[in-house]
Design a protein around this motif. Structure first.
Motif, PDB file in Angstrom:
ATOM      1  N   ARG A  28       5.167  -1.624   5.721  1.00  0.00           N
ATOM      2  CA  ARG A  28       4.596  -1.388   4.401  1.00  0.00           C
ATOM      3  C   ARG A  28       3.400  -2.305   4.167  1.00  0.00           C
ATOM      4  N   GLN A  29       2.339  -1.755   3.573  1.00  0.00           N
ATOM      5  CA  GLN A  29       1.128  -2.518   3.265  1.00  0.00           C
ATOM      6  C   GLN A  29       0.889  -2.448   1.757  1.00  0.00           C
ATOM      7  N   CYS A  30       0.529  -3.585   1.170  1.00  0.00           N
ATOM      8  CA  CYS A  30       0.404  -3.678  -0.286  1.00  0.00           C
ATOM      9  C   CYS A  30      -1.056  -3.882  -0.708  1.00  0.00           C
ATOM     10  N   TYR A  31      -1.443  -3.226  -1.806  1.00  0.00           N
ATOM     11  CA  TYR A  31      -2.816  -3.294  -2.318  1.00  0.00           C
ATOM     12  C   TYR A  31      -2.797  -3.403  -3.842  1.00  0.00           C
ATOM     13  N   ASP A  32      -3.929  -3.861  -4.362  1.00  0.00           N
ATOM     14  CA  ASP A  32      -4.096  -3.849  -5.815  1.00  0.00           C
ATOM     15  C   ASP A  32      -4.380  -2.429  -6.299  1.00  0.00           C
ATOM     16  N   LEU A  33      -5.200  -1.704  -5.510  1.00  0.00           N
ATOM     17  CA  LEU A  33      -5.576  -0.334  -5.861  1.00  0.00           C
ATOM     18  C   LEU A  33      -5.554   0.540  -4.624  1.00  0.00           C
ATOM     19  N   LEU A  34      -4.946   1.696  -4.763  1.00  0.00           N
ATOM     20  CA  LEU A  34      -4.943   2.692  -3.699  1.00  0.00           C
ATOM     21  C   LEU A  34      -5.591   3.958  -4.247  1.00  0.00           C
ATOM     22  N   CYS A  45     -14.929   4.682  -7.024  1.00  0.00           N
ATOM     23  CA  CYS A  45     -13.861   3.899  -7.635  1.00  0.00           C
ATOM     24  C   CYS A  45     -13.426   2.758  -6.720  1.00  0.00           C
ATOM     25  N   ALA A  46     -13.220   3.086  -5.447  1.00  0.00           N
ATOM     26  CA  ALA A  46     -12.757   2.087  -4.488  1.00  0.00           C
ATOM     27  C   ALA A  46     -13.773   0.961  -4.298  1.00  0.00           C
ATOM     28  N   LYS A  47     -15.041   1.312  -4.176  1.00  0.00           N
ATOM     29  CA  LYS A  47     -16.073   0.295  -3.934  1.00  0.00           C
ATOM     30  C   LYS A  47     -16.275  -0.602  -5.140  1.00  0.00           C
ATOM     31  N   GLU A  48     -16.218  -0.033  -6.344  1.00  0.00           N
ATOM     32  CA  GLU A  48     -16.368  -0.845  -7.547  1.00  0.00           C
ATOM     33  C   GLU A  48     -15.217  -1.832  -7.677  1.00  0.00           C
ATOM     34  N   ALA A  49     -13.997  -1.362  -7.416  1.00  0.00           N
ATOM     35  CA  ALA A  49     -12.835  -2.249  -7.508  1.00  0.00           C
ATOM     36  C   ALA A  49     -12.919  -3.370  -6.484  1.00  0.00           C
ATOM     37  N   ALA A  50     -13.376  -3.039  -5.282  1.00  0.00           N
ATOM     38  CA  ALA A  50     -13.508  -4.049  -4.230  1.00  0.00           C
ATOM     39  C   ALA A  50     -14.534  -5.105  -4.610  1.00  0.00           C
ATOM     40  N   GLN A  51     -15.631  -4.674  -5.252  1.00  0.00           N
ATOM     41  CA  GLN A  51     -16.652  -5.631  -5.678  1.00  0.00           C
ATOM     42  C   GLN A  51     -16.123  -6.602  -6.732  1.00  0.00           C
ATOM     43  N   LEU A  52     -15.082  -6.189  -7.435  1.00  0.00           N
ATOM     44  CA  LEU A  52     -14.460  -7.060  -8.438  1.00  0.00           C
ATOM     45  C   LEU A  52     -13.379  -7.942  -7.835  1.00  0.00           C
ATOM     46  N   GLY A  53     -13.280  -7.916  -6.516  1.00  0.00           N
ATOM     47  CA  GLY A  53     -12.361  -8.809  -5.838  1.00  0.00           C
ATOM     48  C   GLY A  53     -10.975  -8.259  -5.595  1.00  0.00           C
ATOM     49  N   LYS A  54     -10.763  -6.980  -5.830  1.00  0.00           N
ATOM     50  CA  LYS A  54      -9.442  -6.391  -5.648  1.00  0.00           C
ATOM     51  C   LYS A  54      -9.241  -5.958  -4.189  1.00  0.00           C
ATOM     52  N   LYS A  55      -7.980  -5.959  -3.778  1.00  0.00           N
ATOM     53  CA  LYS A  55      -7.618  -5.481  -2.450  1.00  0.00           C
ATOM     54  C   LYS A  55      -7.421  -3.976  -2.560  1.00  0.00           C
ATOM     55  N   LYS A 141     -14.874  -4.376   2.547  1.00  0.00           N
ATOM     56  CA  LYS A 141     -13.500  -4.735   2.897  1.00  0.00           C
ATOM     57  C   LYS A 141     -12.477  -3.799   2.262  1.00  0.00           C
ATOM     58  N   VAL A 142     -12.851  -2.540   2.178  1.00  0.00           N
ATOM     59  CA  VAL A 142     -11.918  -1.511   1.723  1.00  0.00           C
ATOM     60  C   VAL A 142     -11.286  -0.880   2.961  1.00  0.00           C
ATOM     61  N   GLU A 166       4.224   7.566  10.359  1.00  0.00           N
ATOM     62  CA  GLU A 166       4.263   7.356   8.921  1.00  0.00           C
ATOM     63  C   GLU A 166       3.951   5.901   8.572  1.00  0.00           C
ATOM     64  N   THR A 167       3.186   5.723   7.507  1.00  0.00           N
ATOM     65  CA  THR A 167       2.827   4.395   7.019  1.00  0.00           C
ATOM     66  C   THR A 167       3.099   4.329   5.525  1.00  0.00           C
ATOM     67  N   LEU A 168       3.785   3.296   5.076  1.00  0.00           N
ATOM     68  CA  LEU A 168       4.051   3.111   3.658  1.00  0.00           C
ATOM     69  C   LEU A 168       2.963   2.235   3.043  1.00  0.00           C
ATOM     70  N   LEU A 169       2.386   2.700   1.943  1.00  0.00           N
ATOM     71  CA  LEU A 169       1.375   1.945   1.220  1.00  0.00           C
ATOM     72  C   LEU A 169       1.827   1.801  -0.231  1.00  0.00           C
ATOM     73  N   SER A 170       1.814   0.586  -0.739  1.00  0.00           N
ATOM     74  CA  SER A 170       2.161   0.376  -2.145  1.00  0.00           C
ATOM     75  C   SER A 170       0.970  -0.259  -2.853  1.00  0.00           C
ATOM     76  N   ALA A 171       0.871  -0.021  -4.155  1.00  0.00           N
ATOM     77  CA  ALA A 171      -0.242  -0.557  -4.929  1.00  0.00           C
ATOM     78  C   ALA A 171       0.158  -0.675  -6.397  1.00  0.00           C
ATOM     79  N   ASP A 172      -0.469  -1.638  -7.061  1.00  0.00           N
ATOM     80  CA  ASP A 172      -0.239  -1.774  -8.503  1.00  0.00           C
ATOM     81  C   ASP A 172      -0.741  -0.544  -9.238  1.00  0.00           C
ATOM     82  N   HIS A 173      -1.861  -0.003  -8.750  1.00  0.00           N
ATOM     83  CA  HIS A 173      -2.443   1.184  -9.375  1.00  0.00           C
ATOM     84  C   HIS A 173      -2.834   2.177  -8.287  1.00  0.00           C
ATOM     85  N   ILE A 174      -2.576   3.464  -8.537  1.00  0.00           N
ATOM     86  CA  ILE A 174      -2.932   4.526  -7.596  1.00  0.00           C
ATOM     87  C   ILE A 174      -3.794   5.551  -8.327  1.00  0.00           C
ATOM     88  N   VAL A 175      -4.971   5.815  -7.774  1.00  0.00           N
ATOM     89  CA  VAL A 175      -5.894   6.795  -8.346  1.00  0.00           C
ATOM     90  C   VAL A 175      -5.867   8.060  -7.493  1.00  0.00           C
TER      91      VAL A 175
END
Length: 312
Positions: A28-34, A45-55, A141-142, A166-175
């Motif tokens: 399992r891999q964990c992210y701030d935003l998926l 969306c992904a690039k803007e979030a990354a520029q704000l320091g999110k994983k 770094k996305v 199969e790969t498990l991905l978890s995130a605080d927020h999913i778009v």
């Protein structure tokens, strides 16, 4: 999706059984935003979030069309929309300029268009854009995953690669930014078996030849327009009115312009079936809704442009 609508219209989540440590399942891999979907909206969306320091991670997968067409990162606009469409329109406009050139004193040979050469150049350009998007994600770094994802729960998805891993991905927020795909009118006999959509027209390596475009959307008229401009025999079949959501005075000007420049338009007609003939051409049977009279025509390609369905 694994989200099911339960009592009172609320969503309940069907939890996918993924045994911990099972063979074929990555950790399992964990992210701030998926972000699910690698089109214009998802990438921005992904690039803007990354520029704000999110994983951040992006999951993108293209289900092949019924004709087997697939493409890379960048979504509809880059691969089967704005970019290749405008390049094909430019090719058509250049042909028109060559035809007009003698009236301005230029001595030029009669133009002959090479679809294969144009298609190769456009497809190579699109592939370069696919690569550019991957580089941009890497620079920010996305993490990019090329697999199909489904929800396990509100904060976790399970992605399946082409090889079945199969790969498990978890995130605080999913778009969810999956966009849509062209719709086939499956109630019409032979539509799915013999027709193509805008998912395919831009990736054809050979000329579509005499083409019937079914639909009255801007996609239908644009495709018929550049096909005519490239010197091909193009017919548009419209059930009711063209460009329904647009100003109808402008819509009339568009269709009148197309007719003047060689596009045939069948109004008030709807197809009934498509059949493959012995010479590999397609015979289309349609009905005139006003008179209830049936008619047939033979084409090399039938292009469905009857709307989109949302991805799930």
């Amino acid at each position: 999706m694994a989200a099911l609508r339960g009592p009172a219209g609320r969503f309940r989540w069907r939890v996918r059984a993924v045994p911990g440590g099972a063979r074929g399942t990555a950790g399992r891999q964990c992210y701030d935003l998926l972000v699910i979907g690698g089109g214009s909206g998802g990438l921005a969306c992904a690039k803007e979030a990354a520029q704000l320091g999110k994983k951040v991670a992006v999951v993108d997968y293209v289900e092949p069309s019924p004709r087997g067409t697939r493409w890379g990162l960048g979504g509809t606009c880059v691969n089967v929309g704005c970019i290749p469409k405008k390049l094909m329109h430019q090719a058509a406009l250049l042909g028109g300029m060559i035809h007009d050139a003698p009236h301005y004193g230029w001595k030029v040979a009669q133009p002959l268009h090479d679809w294969g050469k144009m298609a190769e150049a456009i497809q190579n350009h699109v592939k370069s854009l696919n690569w550019g998007h991957r580089v941009q994600l890497q620079d920010r770094k996305v993490k990019y995953f090329n697999f199909k994802a489904s929800f396990v729960n509100p904060h976790m998805v399970c992605g399946v690669s082409k090889g079945g891993e199969e790969t498990l991905l978890s995130a605080d927020h999913i778009v969810i930014a999956t966009g849509g795909r062209p719709r086939y009118p499956t109630h019409i006999e032979g539509a799915l078996e013999y027709g193509i959509t805008s998912d395919d027209i831009f990736w054809l390596k050979e000329s579509p030849g005499k083409t019937l475009v079914v639909g009255a959307s801007y996609v239908a008229l644009e495709c018929a327009g550049f096909l005519t401009g490239l010197g091909l025999d193009a017919t548009v079949m419209i059930r009711s009115v063209p460009l329904r959501a647009f100003d109808q005075q402008m819509a009339s000007l568009v269709t009148e312009h197309m007719v003047v420049h060689g596009t045939r338009i069948l109004r008030g007609c709807t197809p009934l079936r498509v059949e493959r003939l012995s010479d590999r051409r397609l015979q289309v049977t349609w009905v005139d809704l006003a008179s209830d009279k049936k008619d047939t025509g033979t084409f090399d390609t039938v292009l469905w442009a009857v709307g989109e369905q949302l991805e799930t």
